[in-house]
Design an enzyme around this catalytic site. Sequence first.
Site, PDB file in Angstrom:
ATOM      1  N   ARG A  52      11.995  -2.501  10.857  1.00 59.92           N
ATOM      2  CA  ARG A  52      10.961  -1.849  11.655  1.00 59.92           C
ATOM      3  C   ARG A  52      10.650  -2.737  12.844  1.00 59.92           C
ATOM      4  O   ARG A  52      10.600  -3.958  12.710  1.00 59.92           O
ATOM      5  CB  ARG A  52       9.698  -1.711  10.797  1.00 59.92           C
ATOM      6  CG  ARG A  52       9.429  -0.298  10.328  1.00 59.92           C
ATOM      7  CD  ARG A  52       8.301  -0.248   9.350  1.00 59.92           C
ATOM      8  NE  ARG A  52       7.013  -0.657   9.906  1.00 59.92           N
ATOM      9  CZ  ARG A  52       5.855  -0.498   9.278  1.00 59.92           C
ATOM     10  NH1 ARG A  52       5.822   0.059   8.073  1.00 59.92           N
ATOM     11  NH2 ARG A  52       4.723  -0.892   9.825  1.00 59.92           N
ATOM     12  N   ARG A  54      11.773  -7.019   5.011  1.00 63.14           N
ATOM     13  CA  ARG A  54      11.828  -5.574   4.729  1.00 63.14           C
ATOM     14  C   ARG A  54      12.854  -4.869   5.611  1.00 63.14           C
ATOM     15  O   ARG A  54      12.986  -5.159   6.790  1.00 63.14           O
ATOM     16  CB  ARG A  54      10.431  -4.978   4.977  1.00 63.14           C
ATOM     17  CG  ARG A  54      10.359  -3.479   4.806  1.00 63.14           C
ATOM     18  CD  ARG A  54       8.957  -3.008   4.614  1.00 63.14           C
ATOM     19  NE  ARG A  54       8.147  -3.085   5.822  1.00 63.14           N
ATOM     20  CZ  ARG A  54       6.868  -2.708   5.875  1.00 63.14           C
ATOM     21  NH1 ARG A  54       6.254  -2.277   4.790  1.00 63.14           N
ATOM     22  NH2 ARG A  54       6.191  -2.793   6.999  1.00 63.14           N
ATOM     23  N   ARG A  86      -8.956   1.612   9.091  1.00 63.04           N
ATOM     24  CA  ARG A  86      -8.602   0.227   9.417  1.00 63.04           C
ATOM     25  C   ARG A  86      -9.694  -0.467  10.203  1.00 63.04           C
ATOM     26  O   ARG A  86      -9.549  -1.654  10.519  1.00 63.04           O
ATOM     27  CB  ARG A  86      -7.325   0.218  10.241  1.00 63.04           C
ATOM     28  CG  ARG A  86      -6.067  -0.169   9.429  1.00 63.04           C
ATOM     29  CD  ARG A  86      -4.938  -0.177  10.385  1.00 63.04           C
ATOM     30  NE  ARG A  86      -3.765  -0.901  10.064  1.00 63.04           N
ATOM     31  CZ  ARG A  86      -2.685  -0.371   9.474  1.00 63.04           C
ATOM     32  NH1 ARG A  86      -2.717   0.846   9.018  1.00 63.04           N
ATOM     33  NH2 ARG A  86      -1.600  -1.096   9.324  1.00 63.04           N
ATOM     34  N   ARG A 128      -0.092  -8.823  13.431  1.00 61.39           N
ATOM     35  CA  ARG A 128      -0.638  -7.754  12.567  1.00 61.39           C
ATOM     36  C   ARG A 128      -1.592  -8.354  11.534  1.00 61.39           C
ATOM     37  O   ARG A 128      -2.610  -7.751  11.198  1.00 61.39           O
ATOM     38  CB  ARG A 128       0.492  -6.999  11.869  1.00 61.39           C
ATOM     39  CG  ARG A 128       1.228  -6.043  12.807  1.00 61.39           C
ATOM     40  CD  ARG A 128       2.548  -5.603  12.233  1.00 61.39           C
ATOM     41  NE  ARG A 128       2.419  -4.723  11.098  1.00 61.39           N
ATOM     42  CZ  ARG A 128       3.395  -4.488  10.219  1.00 61.39           C
ATOM     43  NH1 ARG A 128       4.565  -5.071  10.362  1.00 61.39           N
ATOM     44  NH2 ARG A 128       3.204  -3.668   9.213  1.00 61.39           N
ATOM     45  N   LYS A 152       0.821  -1.216   0.000  1.00 57.50           N
ATOM     46  CA  LYS A 152       0.000   0.000   0.000  1.00 57.50           C
ATOM     47  C   LYS A 152       0.852   1.262   0.000  1.00 57.50           C
ATOM     48  O   LYS A 152       0.581   2.201  -0.729  1.00 57.50           O
ATOM     49  CB  LYS A 152      -0.911   0.051   1.242  1.00 57.50           C
ATOM     50  CG  LYS A 152      -1.947  -1.023   1.322  1.00 57.50           C
ATOM     51  CD  LYS A 152      -2.895  -0.783   2.500  1.00 57.50           C
ATOM     52  CE  LYS A 152      -2.228  -0.803   3.852  1.00 57.50           C
ATOM     53  NZ  LYS A 152      -1.689  -2.108   4.253  1.00 57.50           N
TER      54      LYS A 152
HETATM   55  P1  AMP Z   1       1.290   0.722   8.895  1.00 55.95           P
HETATM   56  O1  AMP Z   1       2.572   1.435   8.594  1.00 55.95           O
HETATM   57  O2  AMP Z   1       0.123   1.284   8.135  1.00 55.95           O
HETATM   58  O3  AMP Z   1       1.402  -0.774   8.761  1.00 55.95           O
HETATM   59  O4  AMP Z   1       0.971   1.013  10.437  1.00 55.95           O
HETATM   60  C1  AMP Z   1       1.848   0.618  11.465  1.00 55.95           C
HETATM   61  C2  AMP Z   1       1.090   0.516  12.789  1.00 55.95           C
HETATM   62  O5  AMP Z   1       0.546   1.794  13.128  1.00 55.95           O
HETATM   63  C3  AMP Z   1      -0.098  -0.428  12.800  1.00 55.95           C
HETATM   64  O6  AMP Z   1       0.286  -1.774  13.051  1.00 55.95           O
HETATM   65  C4  AMP Z   1      -0.938   0.163  13.922  1.00 55.95           C
HETATM   66  O7  AMP Z   1      -0.409  -0.153  15.189  1.00 55.95           O
HETATM   67  C5  AMP Z   1      -0.754   1.651  13.710  1.00 55.95           C
HETATM   68  N1  AMP Z   1      -1.760   2.231  12.778  1.00 55.95           N
HETATM   69  C6  AMP Z   1      -1.513   2.810  11.569  1.00 55.95           C
HETATM   70  N2  AMP Z   1      -2.639   3.243  10.995  1.00 55.95           N
HETATM   71  C7  AMP Z   1      -3.646   2.917  11.862  1.00 55.95           C
HETATM   72  C8  AMP Z   1      -5.060   3.077  11.840  1.00 55.95           C
HETATM   73  N3  AMP Z   1      -5.695   3.664  10.808  1.00 55.95           N
HETATM   74  N4  AMP Z   1      -5.769   2.614  12.910  1.00 55.95           N
HETATM   75  C9  AMP Z   1      -5.154   2.047  13.955  1.00 55.95           C
HETATM   76  N5  AMP Z   1      -3.837   1.844  14.037  1.00 55.95           N
HETATM   77  C10 AMP Z   1      -3.069   2.284  13.003  1.00 55.95           C
END
Ligand code: AMP
Length: 214
Positions: A160, A127, A88, A171, A13
């Site tokens: 990360r 990654r 989400r 996740r 994404k």
């Molecule tokens: P991502 O980089 O989008 O995979 O986000 C990394 C982490 O940030 C996720 O595993 C969540 O802990 C948190 N996070 C990011 N976006 C959201 C969202 N829209 N709602 C809740 N948690 C989020």
Amino acid sequence: MNLILLGAPGAGKGTQAQRLAEELGLQHLSTGDILRKAVKSGTDLGAKAKGFMDAGELVPDRIIMEIIAERFNEDGGEEGYVFDGFPRTIPQAQALDELMVEFGLHLRAAVNISVAEEELINRLTGRRVCRSCGETYHMVYSPPSRLGLCNRCGGELMQRSDDTEETVRNRLEVYYRQTEPLLNYYEQKGLLENVSGDGSIEEVFSRVIGAVRG
Ligand code: AMP
């Protein structure tokens, strides 16, 4: 124009959202990036979010919606957004619908990028990210020219903290339980576009842009 990119962690994404934003002149809005920046700079938001992120859990909806509302209030959303990693949950999607009505914005499509689970795990655990500029690599699929160093800025590459195998599995579970229901939500609104996330970044991008342009 406003777009949502949906898909499991590791579906690509972030990469696709960045390209789409460049191609279409939209703003890339990644809640994950905003939260990581907050953690790095030690703000209140970062302190609240860190525990959830490290465990691979979702940050509470209320905190996420404060981030989004603040962003809308700052720039009015006139350029249009590519939402990446947001919404989400169903409550986030409903809150976004309301905010968009309030700001007179329209959603063009929710593009779902799908990738098989085993491949998602490979992509995430392999990654690596540049500590300085954020450029991403994969140890097998797109390694840097010099081991552990960024091609772009020479910075040190790191994993990360939520890309370890155990957290990745959580996740994915969280995704299936809390985020996947959004596919049905946007399908019922006639906004869902499904594309395969298999293949190169360019191949996936041409599918995504094709889906957006209809
Ligand atoms: P991502 O980089 O989008 O995979 O986000 C990394 C982490 O940030 C996720 O595993 C969540 O802990 C948190 N996070 C990011 N976006 C959201 C969202 N829209 N709602 C809740 N948690 C989020």
